[in-house]
Design an enzyme around this catalytic site. Sequence first.
Site, PDB file in Angstrom:
ATOM      1  N   HIS A  12       0.816  -1.226   0.000  1.00  0.00           N
ATOM      2  CA  HIS A  12       0.000   0.000   0.000  1.00  0.00           C
ATOM      3  C   HIS A  12       0.848   1.274   0.000  1.00  0.00           C
ATOM      4  O   HIS A  12       0.365   2.356   0.362  1.00  0.00           O
ATOM      5  CB  HIS A  12      -0.965   0.000   1.188  1.00  0.00           C
ATOM      6  CG  HIS A  12      -0.287   0.087   2.534  1.00  0.00           C
ATOM      7  ND1 HIS A  12      -0.796  -0.498   3.670  1.00  0.00           N
ATOM      8  CD2 HIS A  12       0.854   0.703   2.943  1.00  0.00           C
ATOM      9  CE1 HIS A  12       0.002  -0.247   4.702  1.00  0.00           C
ATOM     10  NE2 HIS A  12       1.009   0.482   4.285  1.00  0.00           N
ATOM     11  N   HIS A  59      -2.683   4.541   9.650  1.00  0.00           N
ATOM     12  CA  HIS A  59      -1.366   5.042  10.051  1.00  0.00           C
ATOM     13  C   HIS A  59      -1.531   6.315  10.882  1.00  0.00           C
ATOM     14  O   HIS A  59      -1.099   7.403  10.497  1.00  0.00           O
ATOM     15  CB  HIS A  59      -0.509   5.330   8.819  1.00  0.00           C
ATOM     16  CG  HIS A  59      -0.258   4.144   7.934  1.00  0.00           C
ATOM     17  ND1 HIS A  59      -1.215   3.614   7.093  1.00  0.00           N
ATOM     18  CD2 HIS A  59       0.838   3.368   7.767  1.00  0.00           C
ATOM     19  CE1 HIS A  59      -0.700   2.579   6.441  1.00  0.00           C
ATOM     20  NE2 HIS A  59       0.539   2.406   6.830  1.00  0.00           N
ATOM     21  N   HIS A 193       9.935  -3.922   4.453  1.00  0.00           N
ATOM     22  CA  HIS A 193      10.348  -2.512   4.468  1.00  0.00           C
ATOM     23  C   HIS A 193      10.561  -1.994   5.875  1.00  0.00           C
ATOM     24  O   HIS A 193       9.997  -2.500   6.830  1.00  0.00           O
ATOM     25  CB  HIS A 193       9.402  -1.599   3.693  1.00  0.00           C
ATOM     26  CG  HIS A 193       7.992  -1.412   4.219  1.00  0.00           C
ATOM     27  ND1 HIS A 193       7.119  -2.437   4.469  1.00  0.00           N
ATOM     28  CD2 HIS A 193       7.301  -0.270   4.487  1.00  0.00           C
ATOM     29  CE1 HIS A 193       5.949  -1.942   4.856  1.00  0.00           C
ATOM     30  NE2 HIS A 193       6.036  -0.628   4.887  1.00  0.00           N
ATOM     31  N   GLU A 240       3.295  -5.472   8.817  1.00  0.00           N
ATOM     32  CA  GLU A 240       2.032  -5.305   8.082  1.00  0.00           C
ATOM     33  C   GLU A 240       1.620  -6.599   7.378  1.00  0.00           C
ATOM     34  O   GLU A 240       0.434  -6.805   7.086  1.00  0.00           O
ATOM     35  CB  GLU A 240       2.158  -4.167   7.049  1.00  0.00           C
ATOM     36  CG  GLU A 240       2.267  -2.784   7.687  1.00  0.00           C
ATOM     37  CD  GLU A 240       2.474  -1.645   6.685  1.00  0.00           C
ATOM     38  OE1 GLU A 240       2.292  -0.486   7.083  1.00  0.00           O
ATOM     39  OE2 GLU A 240       2.827  -1.904   5.515  1.00  0.00           O
TER      40      GLU A 240
HETATM   41  C1  DHB Z   1       6.133   3.778   3.235  1.00  0.00           C
HETATM   42  C2  DHB Z   1       5.546   2.526   3.333  1.00  0.00           C
HETATM   43  C3  DHB Z   1       4.436   2.314   4.140  1.00  0.00           C
HETATM   44  O1  DHB Z   1       3.835   1.112   4.315  1.00  0.00           O
HETATM   45  C4  DHB Z   1       3.891   3.377   4.812  1.00  0.00           C
HETATM   46  O2  DHB Z   1       2.764   3.150   5.495  1.00  0.00           O
HETATM   47  C5  DHB Z   1       4.461   4.630   4.738  1.00  0.00           C
HETATM   48  C6  DHB Z   1       5.592   4.827   3.945  1.00  0.00           C
HETATM   49  C7  DHB Z   1       7.299   4.006   2.356  1.00  0.00           C
HETATM   50  O3  DHB Z   1       7.818   3.070   1.776  1.00  0.00           O
HETATM   51  O4  DHB Z   1       7.716   5.151   2.189  1.00  0.00           O
HETATM   52 FE    FE Z   2       2.173   1.208   5.845  1.00  0.00          FE
END
Ligand code: DHB
Ligand code: FE
Length: 295
Positions: A12, A59, A193, A240
Amino acid sequence: MARIIAGVGTSHTPAIGAAVDLGKTGEPYWLPVFKGYEPARRWMAQAKPDVVIMVYNDHVNAFDFKVVPTFGLGCAEEFPIADEGWGARPVPVVKGYPELAAHLVQSLVLDEFDMTIVNEMQVDHGLTVPMTLLFGTPPAWPVRVIPLAVNVIQYPAPTGHRCYMLGKAIGRAIDSWDEDLKVVIFGTGGMSHQIQGPRAGLVNSKFDKAFLDGLSRNPAKLAQIAPLEYLRDAGAEAIELVMWLIMRGALSERVKEVYRFYHVPASSTAVGNIILESTAGARRRARPKSARRAK
Ligand code: DHB
Ligand code: FE
């Protein structure tokens, strides 16, 4: 009878939404991402679900740290788009399905999952980016959406196993809704990530590919991954991915993988997309004994 016909797993990444909104999808950095989602969008246009259950995470837009539900089920008529700091995304308002959402709450609570009933909620990139990726940019969304907001923001997040079991209970709940409806369930967020701290930018493609394989072929094993393993091996925000296990749990034991796409990078995330179709049969599933007694 309502049926969950398929599950969609998708990242997302908020920058994906910004790329669409600012007309940047044809730029060299973004082109591979959007090309990679084209087959998924075609699949969705053919599948034409009536309802989407969107398992996603907020978020700190709908919920601040005063109240953090572990599993919040969106029961409203509609869900406005959140302003995350630079104006709300220019996407259609999200229309809910209060009657079916109320049935889900009823069935899930009898199944011993303590859902939080959410009657008013704005939705952020966690929900809107998956909608854009799979449905494009229509003037109105072609489906009703039941948001299921999962806490993966503040420790402790629910375990992957708990999420997988919740998915199974969602499958049972949909099975017991008499209206003829085609339902697609989304599991969103991830893949590997980390967006802050010394490990910012961490991506673990080996982990992600194994996760996609496991979703398809051995989700029960995947459900044993502990929360700290996600953080250690695939970055803090990879937690997540437990939401993908809710999606998988709601499908039949065996699934048909009809599409998979994986790409690095988009912003700081590895982007993944998988579509799993439920196979026919073995749908009516018994409730756990204690819940049966309670009826
Ligand atoms: C990023 C990824 C996410 O899942 C998020 O909620 C906010 C930022 C990113 O990769 O920048
Ligand atoms: Fe996220």
